[in-house]
Design a protein around this motif. Structure first.
Motif, PDB file in Angstrom:
ATOM      1  N   UNK A  59      71.916  44.304 -18.846  1.00  0.00           N
ATOM      2  CA  UNK A  59      70.998  45.409 -17.860  1.00  0.00           C
ATOM      3  C   UNK A  59      71.890  46.264 -16.942  1.00  0.00           C
ATOM      4  N   UNK A  60      73.049  45.591 -16.552  1.00  0.00           N
ATOM      5  CA  UNK A  60      74.092  46.667 -15.935  1.00  0.00           C
ATOM      6  C   UNK A  60      74.450  47.964 -16.908  1.00  0.00           C
ATOM      7  N   UNK A  61      74.742  47.701 -18.145  1.00  0.00           N
ATOM      8  CA  UNK A  61      75.070  48.646 -19.066  1.00  0.00           C
ATOM      9  C   UNK A  61      73.714  49.667 -19.237  1.00  0.00           C
ATOM     10  N   UNK A  62      72.631  49.040 -19.368  1.00  0.00           N
ATOM     11  CA  UNK A  62      71.465  50.017 -19.421  1.00  0.00           C
ATOM     12  C   UNK A  62      71.332  50.967 -18.309  1.00  0.00           C
ATOM     13  N   UNK A  63      71.424  50.388 -17.019  1.00  0.00           N
ATOM     14  CA  UNK A  63      71.368  51.208 -16.021  1.00  0.00           C
ATOM     15  C   UNK A  63      72.499  52.159 -15.374  1.00  0.00           C
ATOM     16  N   UNK A  64      73.328  51.327 -15.684  1.00  0.00           N
ATOM     17  CA  UNK A  64      74.808  52.402 -15.251  1.00  0.00           C
ATOM     18  C   UNK A  64      75.408  53.138 -16.238  1.00  0.00           C
ATOM     19  N   UNK A  65      75.196  53.156 -17.697  1.00  0.00           N
ATOM     20  CA  UNK A  65      75.818  54.212 -18.612  1.00  0.00           C
ATOM     21  C   UNK A  65      75.214  55.358 -18.222  1.00  0.00           C
ATOM     22  N   UNK A  66      73.720  55.895 -17.959  1.00  0.00           N
ATOM     23  CA  UNK A  66      73.829  57.212 -17.626  1.00  0.00           C
ATOM     24  C   UNK A  66      74.400  57.738 -16.261  1.00  0.00           C
ATOM     25  N   UNK A 116      69.197  65.034  -8.448  1.00  0.00           N
ATOM     26  CA  UNK A 116      68.693  64.398  -9.726  1.00  0.00           C
ATOM     27  C   UNK A 116      68.274  62.826  -9.228  1.00  0.00           C
ATOM     28  N   UNK A 117      67.254  62.128 -10.133  1.00  0.00           N
ATOM     29  CA  UNK A 117      66.712  60.860 -10.047  1.00  0.00           C
ATOM     30  C   UNK A 117      67.220  60.152 -11.217  1.00  0.00           C
ATOM     31  N   UNK A 118      66.774  59.050 -11.393  1.00  0.00           N
ATOM     32  CA  UNK A 118      67.224  58.300 -12.585  1.00  0.00           C
ATOM     33  C   UNK A 118      66.362  58.776 -13.919  1.00  0.00           C
ATOM     34  N   UNK A 119      65.185  58.940 -13.395  1.00  0.00           N
ATOM     35  CA  UNK A 119      64.144  59.876 -14.696  1.00  0.00           C
ATOM     36  C   UNK A 119      64.725  61.037 -15.308  1.00  0.00           C
ATOM     37  N   UNK A 120      65.771  61.646 -14.346  1.00  0.00           N
ATOM     38  CA  UNK A 120      66.248  62.979 -14.965  1.00  0.00           C
ATOM     39  C   UNK A 120      67.188  62.588 -15.683  1.00  0.00           C
ATOM     40  N   UNK A 121      68.025  61.594 -15.839  1.00  0.00           N
ATOM     41  CA  UNK A 121      69.300  61.659 -16.472  1.00  0.00           C
ATOM     42  C   UNK A 121      69.238  60.427 -17.525  1.00  0.00           C
ATOM     43  N   UNK A 122      68.133  59.527 -17.589  1.00  0.00           N
ATOM     44  CA  UNK A 122      68.229  58.620 -18.622  1.00  0.00           C
ATOM     45  C   UNK A 122      67.488  59.276 -20.021  1.00  0.00           C
TER      46      UNK A 122
END
Length: 377
Positions: free
Chosen positions: A140-147, A371-377
């Motif tokens: 989960x860390x990798x999924x959230x923090x990669x972007x 930016x927000x998470x939805x902009x960079x994922x």
């Protein structure tokens, strides 16, 4: 041997930045780690907000750099929240806030000015309480923090994780006290394998390992030293009482029926942070702590660490008193305690060589949209 000494601004949550700069000059430090927590966040402990993160642009960045150069100070910024677990709405707000801090760090010069962004990762207990839960948290860390790390890397900014397990982050009614993924060295090394970018590293706080009966010097020997950018100066005094006899050294004290505990004659926690039988201290203030600081600094020197040492004051005899005089005494005592280990002997005693302290660069960076998470994922 000329490491800078800074302090974190969380001890002065009631002061404005200009007042804290005056405190920094009085103590004699060379920099500040500015706490920039969400004003609408859910944390109640050791939080402060010393930059206007909602209205920060190139003009404010230029003003801050000028102000810090005038005072001969360096800076970093940070906020420490749960970014992979807890309430989903709060989790997303915490992620988006970290992105704001990365943008601010970029405008302040990022890595070119050694302006880093401190953060926690947190922990997802819904995943963690299942079989294979630790690996699920790593994933989960990798999924959230990669972007997030990619965003920071693109902007020339480095994110730093602190190793506090946040042992009091949930109530004493919960069995475990591991609430922040990078709380152990193994997790941090695995995190770097999952995201190989050099745009993330760590702030190492030895006090958190001392109460776990881990020698911080051995941790420094075992880590990838290139990932280490900051050292927190905070001490732990392991208490000598009967708690470990009753509860053992592997587990925290547990919350049980108070009347039953009294009849049985066993200790139980008084509150959520009172579970691991230690006292927070500032090194050199109020007695000896449970760590060999000379050995620790020697190992850091041997491994070539040249970053700042940041004093984080949460000491029971200093910050916890609520007395500003005692807070300042804690900082000053720790500075004098560390001075012979970090600085050369001069005519005035052990002193930082200010001639080697280059000013922050005015890079005049162009504005960036938030930016927000939805902009960079």
């Amino acid at each position: 041997m000329n490491n800078q000494l800074w302090f974190m601004t969380s001890a002065f949550d009631y002061l404005k930045l200009e007042q804290i700069i005056d405190k920094a000059k009085e103590v004699g430090v060379q920099g500040l780690d500015l706490c920039v927590f969400r004003r609408d966040g859910t944390r109640q402990d050791h939080v402060a907000t010393h930059l206007d993160y909602e209205d920060f642009g190139p003009e404010e960045a230029a003003r801050i750099i000028d102000r810090f150069n005038t005072s001969g100070l360096k800076l970093s910024i940070g906020a420490f929240e749960n970014l992979i677990g807890g309430d989903e709405a709060e989790r997303i707000k915490n992620q988006n806030h970290l992105l704001k801090l990365i943008r601010i760090a970029h405008l302040l010069g990022g890595d070119e000015n050694d302006v880093k962004v401190g953060t926690f990762v947190g922990y997802n207990h819904e995943m963690g309480n299942t079989e294979g839960g630790f690996q699920k948290n790593l994933d989960e860390y990798a999924r959230i923090f990669s972007p997030i790390v990619k965003y920071a890397e693109d902007l020339g900014v480095t994110i730093l994780y602190e190793n506090c397990p946040m042992e009091g982050w949930r109530s004493e009614g919960f069995t475990g006290t591991f609430n922040n993924l990078p709380g152990v060295l193994a997790a941090r090394k695995l995190m770097y394998e999952l995201i190989p970018s050099t745009a993330h590293g760590e702030i190492y706080d030895p006090s958190h390992d001392v109460w776990q009966n881990i020698d911080p010097s051995e941790v420094i020997k075992a880590m990838d030293i290139k990932r280490l950018h900051r050292i927190h100066v905070k001490a732990t005094r392991n208490l000598d009482n009967t708690t470990r006899t009753h509860w053992g050294a592997m587990y925290p004290m547990q919350a049980v029926n108070k009347d039953l505990a009294a009849k049985a004659g066993i200790p139980i926690p008084g509150h959520s942070w009172d579970r691991h039988n230690y006292e927070a201290m500032m090194p050199g203030f109020g007695g000896s702590d449970s760590m060999d600081w000379r050995k620790f600094v020697d190992v850091l020197n041997d491994r070539g660490f040249n970053g700042p040492y940041e004093m984080e004051n949460e000491a029971s005899l200093s910050k916890a008193t609520g007395n500003e005089g005692a807070i300042m005494q804690g900082y000053k005592a720790s500075l004098l305690f560390l001075a012979p280990m970090l600085w050369q002997l001069t005519e005035k005693g052990y002193a930082y060589d200010q001639s080697k302290n280059a000013p922050l660069k005015q890079l005049a960076r162009k504005d960036l949209k938030v930016v927000e998470m939805k902009d960079i994922v």
